[in-house]
Design an enzyme around this catalytic site. Structure first.
Site, PDB file in Angstrom:
ATOM      1  N   ASP A   1      -3.581 -18.201  -0.491  1.00 24.93           N
ATOM      2  CA  ASP A   1      -4.477 -18.917  -1.459  1.00 24.93           C
ATOM      3  C   ASP A   1      -5.252 -19.876  -0.786  1.00 24.93           C
ATOM      4  OD1 ASP A   1      -1.953 -20.177  -1.239  1.00 24.93           O
ATOM      5  OD2 ASP A   1      -2.155 -20.805  -3.480  1.00 24.93           O
TER       6      ASP A   1
ATOM      7  N   TYR B   1       1.012  -1.234  -0.018  1.00 29.64           N
ATOM      8  CA  TYR B   1       0.010  -0.027   0.239  1.00 29.64           C
ATOM      9  C   TYR B   1       0.907   1.137  -0.102  1.00 29.64           C
ATOM     10  CZ  TYR B   1      -4.712  -1.996   0.748  1.00 29.64           C
ATOM     11  OH  TYR B   1      -5.848  -2.414   0.496  1.00 29.64           O
TER      12      TYR B   1
ATOM     13  N   ASP C   1     -12.729  -9.016   3.299  1.00 29.20           N
ATOM     14  CA  ASP C   1     -13.960  -8.993   2.644  1.00 29.20           C
ATOM     15  C   ASP C   1     -14.542 -10.377   2.677  1.00 29.20           C
ATOM     16  OD1 ASP C   1     -13.661  -6.204   2.253  1.00 29.20           O
ATOM     17  OD2 ASP C   1     -14.468  -6.412   0.339  1.00 29.20           O
TER      18      ASP C   1
ATOM     19  N   LYS D   1       2.544 -15.436   1.604  1.00 29.02           N
ATOM     20  CA  LYS D   1       2.872 -16.380   0.243  1.00 29.02           C
ATOM     21  C   LYS D   1       4.493 -16.573   0.120  1.00 29.02           C
ATOM     22  CE  LYS D   1       1.111 -17.338  -3.605  1.00 29.02           C
ATOM     23  NZ  LYS D   1       0.229 -18.663  -3.931  1.00 29.02           N
TER      24      LYS D   1
HETATM   25  C1  IPM Z   1     -10.475  -1.590   3.803  1.00 31.23           C
HETATM   26  C2  IPM Z   1     -10.749  -0.684   2.355  1.00 31.23           C
HETATM   27  C3  IPM Z   1      -9.661   0.298   2.016  1.00 31.23           C
HETATM   28  C4  IPM Z   1      -8.423  -0.530   2.023  1.00 31.23           C
HETATM   29  C5  IPM Z   1      -9.656   0.953   1.107  1.00 31.23           C
HETATM   30  C6  IPM Z   1     -10.971   2.020   1.074  1.00 31.23           C
HETATM   31  C7  IPM Z   1      -8.251   2.050   0.880  1.00 31.23           C
HETATM   32  O1  IPM Z   1     -10.996  -1.620   1.312  1.00 31.23           O
HETATM   33  O2  IPM Z   1     -10.338  -0.641   4.799  1.00 31.23           O
HETATM   34  O3  IPM Z   1     -10.338  -2.885   3.749  1.00 31.23           O
HETATM   35  O4  IPM Z   1      -8.098  -1.198   1.145  1.00 31.23           O
HETATM   36  O5  IPM Z   1      -7.529  -0.750   2.996  1.00 31.23           O
HETATM   37 MG    MG Z   2     -11.187  -3.746   2.061  1.00 26.84          MG
END
Ligand code: IPM
Ligand code: MG
Length: 576
Positions: A434, A349, A462, A400
């Site tokens: 994975d 990031y 997610d 990984k």
């Molecule tokens: C999260 C989100 C963020 C990330 C975005 C909005 C920058 O998806 O907090 O999971 O990728 O970390």
């Molecule tokens: Mg996210």
């Protein structure tokens, strides 16, 4: 806690001195089992032979004493380490009362805290009772806490003493906290009176020690869900004496419309000065219409980086009532309770160099860099291990390392070395990312604490959201390093993002944001009991049928964002 009033059942003598809690429940059984599962390991070293079969010599295995409810023991029962599990194990075996000449102090207290009656009698009385049990036709005895007497199998009555407070707690089924809570109104009345008489005692509390909490609703559904959070914060301030310095600032598109910038300098100062930030979401299709220099810096990532919010916790728990709304089968998600600990201030990031170059042939070349240092890995691993110690004691570290022997290899080595050096009691495993994605949907209950680097944690969280039923349900906490004053700066946000497709419609699920405030109560405001209160209210609201569209099953009546807020407030009002 179960009440203890009067009990009739088999009494079993176990006349060995100094029964150690490590025999009552062996240390190696403490981790990896839920509270209700310890019964089968109770007295394990004596109860079973090495091949696993029952040892017929052990009194509680004999037909006469099987299913005993009362245990009659010798001196110093429950000595050894202070584990509460010893009481749970005895309870798991069906025992509700232990009688002995003396007990390990901590064991004795743990009994009372968990609804187990521990009775002290003189040595002679215990011996007589044990003999009575051996000789009588049936081994059945009665223990009457109201009358403070034991009726031995022969019918002989033995009176016993118990401190009145402990007796009352057991009779009413209240542990110490419960007993104190019963006095809640008396305590409050005293404080109110005292505050009037000696205001200087309370002055500090009202001024500089107040934590600063900053609300940043942001973009998309952020303002809608944070409006509900605001109502909940107000409720805690009005009803639970929550004392905070609460502020709110525009951020994102709303700030642009009001001030021509996504984040004003004043707002940044507020952010830096805040102890905790309650954040909504960032991002909107409208950003595309803004001049590129206005959106060049992602303000959320800027906060994470500049405030060094490296420690991101994303708890994932199944809510039974929502089992049907998950895309995963109920039997797969049932009982899942895990936390993803995600490194949030490093990795790809933020890694340099990054960029896009135009090449001679007109095509482009784009690149990002994934970087980790030993220090960055150690501090997030430490958070995961510390957390595991107060949970089930297991950490699964994700990497990984098979294709990224540099960053992931360093990750794996560093995590393992820290575990070996400082956390030998934590059970550490490693998993490729994975495989981890697959395991999350195949068998999520295997995880306790999952430790990941930044990008993997983004993706896996997610994915894990489906275990809870919807992305709208998940809260998160992002904490910085411990500062000199002992505090950690923190940002709390739902993980769902700005959801522009449903923004402004009043249908977004505010639960992720509300539960993020619960995390704030726990981690920034030092109020774990208030956090639990809010979490309970959310569960109750859902159990009573409140469903935003994202968590509604077929045929369920759906409610809007504000009605979900109403439902949580109603349940908060109902909790004792
Ligand atoms: C999260 C989100 C963020 C990330 C975005 C909005 C920058 O998806 O907090 O999971 O990728 O970390
Ligand atoms: Mg996210």
């Amino acid at each position: 806690m179960e009440k203890f009033v009067r009990l009739t059942g088999v009494a079993a003598p176990l006349m060995r001195k100094n029964v150690d809690t490590d025999v009552v429940i062996p240390m190696r059984r403490l981790i990896g089992h839920a509270r209700g599962e310890f019964g089968k390991f109770c007295f394990e070293p004596w109860r079973y032979r090495s091949d696993g079969s029952e040892n017929p010599e052990f009194p509680l295995n004999q037909p006469r004493f099987r299913n005993a409810k009362v245990l009659v023991a010798a001196d110093n029962f429950g000595c050894g380490s202070s584990r509460e599990h010893a009481v749970w194990a005895l309870q798991g075996m069906g025992i509700r009362c232990v009688i002995a000449p003396s007990f390990g102090d901590i064991f004795f207290n743990n009994c009372i805290q968990n609804g187990m009656l521990a009775i002290r009698l003189s040595e002679a009385e215990v011996e007589r009772l044990a003999a009575d049990i051996e000789q009588a036709k049936s081994a059945e005895a009665t223990v009457d806490l109201e009358a403070q007497q034991i009726i031995a199998p022969s019918g002989a009555a033995i009176a016993f003493d118990i401190e009145p407070e402990r007796r009352r707690g057991l009779l009413e089924g209240l542990d110490q906290i419960g007993m104190t809570l019963k006095l809640d109104s008396a305590i409050r009345a005293f404080q109110d009176k005292d505050r009037g008489e000696r205001p200087w005692i309370y002055r500090r509390e009202e001024t500089e020690t107040l934590a600063r909490v900053l609300i940043l609703p942001g973009d998309g559904v952020g303002p809608e869900v944070l409006a509900q959070v605001r109502r909940i914060v107000d409720w805690f301030m009005a009803e639970r004496d929550l004392a905070i310095d609460l502020r709110e600032e525009l951020f994102g598109m709303l700030a642009w419309k009001a001030h021509g910038t996504l984040m004003r300098e004043e707002t940044w100062k507020e952010i830096q000065a805040a102890d905790a930030i309650l954040f909504g979401a960032i991002g909107s299709p409208e950003y595309e219409k803004l001049p590129p220099e206005a959106t060049r810096v992602d303000q959320l990532l800027r906060m994470r980086k500049e405030l060094d919010l490296f420690d991101n916790m994303r708890p994932v728990r199944t809510i039974e009532a929502l089992a049907a709304t998950s895309s995963l089968r109920a039997e797969v998600t049932k009982g899942c309770d895990m936390v993803i600990v995600r490194e949030l201030a490093g990795g790809i990031y933020f890694g340099e160099p990054r960029g896009i170059e135009r090449r001679a042939d007109g095509s482009e070349r784009a690149f990002n860099t994934c970087v980790y240092t030993t220090g960055e890995i150690e501090r997030i691993a430490r958070s995961a291990f510390d957390l595991a110690r107060v949970r089930m004691g297991r950490v699964c570290s994700v990497d990984k390392a098979n294709v990224l022997p540099e960053t992931s290899g360093l990750w794996r080595r560093t995590v393992q070395a820290l575990r070996d050096k400082e956390y030998p009691d934590v059970d550490l495993s490693h998993m490729y990312v994975d495989n981890c994605a697959m395991q999350l949907v195949r068998n999520p209950t295997q995880f306790d604490v999952m430790l990941t680097e930044n990008l993997f944690g983004d993706i896996l969280s997610d994915c894990a959201a489906m275990i809870a039923g919807s992305l709208g349900m998940l809260p998160s906490a992002s904490l910085g390093p411990v500062r000199e004053d002992g505090r950690r700066q923190a940002l709390y946000e739902p993980i769902h993002g700005s959801a522009p497709d449903i923004a402004g419609k009043g249908i977004a699920n505010p639960v992720g944001a509300i539960l993020s405030f619960a995390l704030c109560l726990r981690h920034s405001l030092g109020l774990p009991q208030e956090a639990a209160r809010l979490e309970r209210a959310v569960e109750n609201a859902i159990a009573s049928g409140a469903r935003t569209a994202d968590i509604a099953g077929k045929g369920d009546k759906t409610c809007g964002t504000a009605e979900m807020g109403d439902a949580v407030l109603t349940e908060l009002g109902r909790l004792p």
